[in-house]
Design an enzyme around this catalytic site. Structure first.
Site, PDB file in Angstrom:
ATOM      1  N   ASP A   1      35.899   6.573  57.756  1.00  9.56           N
ATOM      2  CA  ASP A   1      37.300   6.601  57.308  1.00  9.56           C
ATOM      3  C   ASP A   1      38.314   5.621  57.404  1.00  9.56           C
ATOM      4  O   ASP A   1      38.585   4.523  58.533  1.00  9.56           O
ATOM      5  CB  ASP A   1      37.925   7.634  58.251  1.00  9.56           C
ATOM      6  CG  ASP A   1      37.483   9.096  58.384  1.00  9.56           C
ATOM      7  OD1 ASP A   1      37.084   9.769  56.706  1.00  9.56           O
ATOM      8  OD2 ASP A   1      36.764   9.881  58.761  1.00  9.56           O
TER       9      ASP A   1
ATOM     10  N   HIS B   1      34.860   6.253  53.036  1.00  9.33           N
ATOM     11  CA  HIS B   1      35.450   6.878  52.410  1.00  9.33           C
ATOM     12  C   HIS B   1      37.156   6.686  52.680  1.00  9.33           C
ATOM     13  O   HIS B   1      38.111   6.452  53.632  1.00  9.33           O
ATOM     14  CB  HIS B   1      36.186   8.426  53.429  1.00  9.33           C
ATOM     15  CG  HIS B   1      37.107   9.295  52.814  1.00  9.33           C
ATOM     16  ND1 HIS B   1      37.710  10.153  53.745  1.00  9.33           N
ATOM     17  CD2 HIS B   1      37.636   9.381  52.456  1.00  9.33           C
ATOM     18  CE1 HIS B   1      38.581  11.626  53.039  1.00  9.33           C
ATOM     19  NE2 HIS B   1      38.629  11.028  52.031  1.00  9.33           N
TER      20      HIS B   1
ATOM     21  N   ASP C   1      34.920  17.844  53.933  1.00  5.09           N
ATOM     22  CA  ASP C   1      35.445  16.210  55.137  1.00  5.09           C
ATOM     23  C   ASP C   1      36.472  17.366  56.061  1.00  5.09           C
ATOM     24  O   ASP C   1      37.541  17.105  55.277  1.00  5.09           O
ATOM     25  CB  ASP C   1      35.254  15.221  54.619  1.00  5.09           C
ATOM     26  CG  ASP C   1      36.314  13.947  55.511  1.00  5.09           C
ATOM     27  OD1 ASP C   1      36.353  14.362  56.940  1.00  5.09           O
ATOM     28  OD2 ASP C   1      36.340  13.288  55.134  1.00  5.09           O
TER      29      ASP C   1
HETATM   30  C1  DX5 Z   1      40.499  13.142  58.099  1.00  3.19           C
HETATM   31  C2  DX5 Z   1      39.470  11.663  57.873  1.00  3.19           C
HETATM   32  C3  DX5 Z   1      38.058  12.431  58.798  1.00  3.19           C
HETATM   33  C4  DX5 Z   1      38.107  13.138  59.847  1.00  3.19           C
HETATM   34  C5  DX5 Z   1      36.945  13.874  59.923  1.00  3.19           C
HETATM   35  O1  DX5 Z   1      41.580  12.463  56.766  1.00  3.19           O
HETATM   36  O2  DX5 Z   1      39.204  11.720  56.619  1.00  3.19           O
HETATM   37  O3  DX5 Z   1      36.773  12.624  57.804  1.00  3.19           O
HETATM   38  O4  DX5 Z   1      37.489  11.942  61.101  1.00  3.19           O
HETATM   39  O5  DX5 Z   1      37.035  14.920  61.331  1.00  3.19           O
HETATM   40  P1  DX5 Z   1      37.348  15.935  62.619  1.00  3.19           P
HETATM   41  O6  DX5 Z   1      36.178  16.414  62.054  1.00  3.19           O
HETATM   42  O7  DX5 Z   1      37.472  15.761  63.454  1.00  3.19           O
HETATM   43  O8  DX5 Z   1      37.853  16.894  61.267  1.00  3.19           O
HETATM   44 ZN    ZN Z   2      36.833  10.959  55.966  1.00  2.00          ZN
END
Ligand code: DX5
Ligand code: ZN
Length: 228
Positions: free
Chosen positions: A35, A66, A175
């Protein structure tokens, strides 16, 4: 296609990223979700190109990058050089999305487009034939550990239908807020790549968490009709 599990290292201990990656790989992680946040498109600042480069050295599975940043065109080449196998960009920041998607592909990287919770699925109608995957955000991007937004389930179905309508078998990724309780529903809705951050790393045993998420996901894939 089976379901790919993509642990998000956002919820890992950044002082031990190598160990975090090794653990989830032992649990059967198919991708490592990275991320990237810039403090502009989203309120948080996370990691950038040098970290992707280091992760590439130690990860044995592809890196799913991402980009939650305002001007992704400026950085896609650097992330490709650093070793991203997949890169997704938010439709909300890109007036020339078609150009960006093809620029990512030209770098030999799989190109994904991302929809925020308030962005309609139909936004990707005219790019649906071009993408390698579509990421449906099931929380507002910026932080790990948020609660799954229920509407995302039908959004996955809508995106799947749009891709099918364009003759594109590209997978739908989801996600945000995914855990053992809701993973079956999103897979049944059509998600075939599932990101999980806190449900993996905020547990005592990330290896086991990945194994359990994967088992639940695979059990939820509708059986394929076998012709007799
Ligand atoms: C949120 C990110 C996600 C996040 C997901 O902005 O894009 O990839 O890390 O984390 P969880 O699974 O805890 O929602
Ligand atoms: Zn993400």
């Amino acid at each position: 296609m089976s379901v790919l599990i993509a642990p998000s290292i956002l919820s890992a201990d950044f002082a031990g990223l190598g160990d975090a990656v090794a653990r989830v790989e032992r649990g059967g992680a198919d991708l490592i979700h990275v991320d990237v946040m810039d403090g502009h498109f989203v309120p948080n600042i996370t990691i950038g190109v040098p970290v992707v480069k280091s992760l590439r050295r130690i990860a044995t599975v592809p890196l799913d990058v991402h980009l939650m940043i305002e001007d992704p065109d400026r950085y896609i080449e650097a992330f490709a050089d650093a070793g991203a196998a997949m890169m997704s960009v938010h439709v909300e920041v890109l007036p020339h999305l078609h150009r960006t998607v093809h620029a990512i592909k030209a770098l030999g990287v799989k190109a994904g487009v991302v929809l925020n919770p308030a962005t309609p699925a139909a936004t990707i109608q005219d790019i649906a034939a071009d993408v390698d995957y579509v990421l449906v955000m099931s929380v507002n991007p910026g932080f790990g550990g948020q609660t799954f937004i229920p509407r995302s389930e039908s959004k996955v179905r809508e995106v799947r239908a749009l891709l099918d309508g364009a003759g594109n078998g590209a997978p739908v990724e989801i996600d945000g807020g995914i855990d053992l309780h809701n993973i079956s529903r999103v897979v049944a809705a059509g998600a075939r790549m599932v990101v999980a951050g806190s449900a993996v790393f905020n547990t005592p045993d990330p290896e086991r968490a990945v194994r359990e998420l994967k088992a639940a996901a695979l059990a939820a894939v509708p059986p394929v009709a076998v012709p007799r």
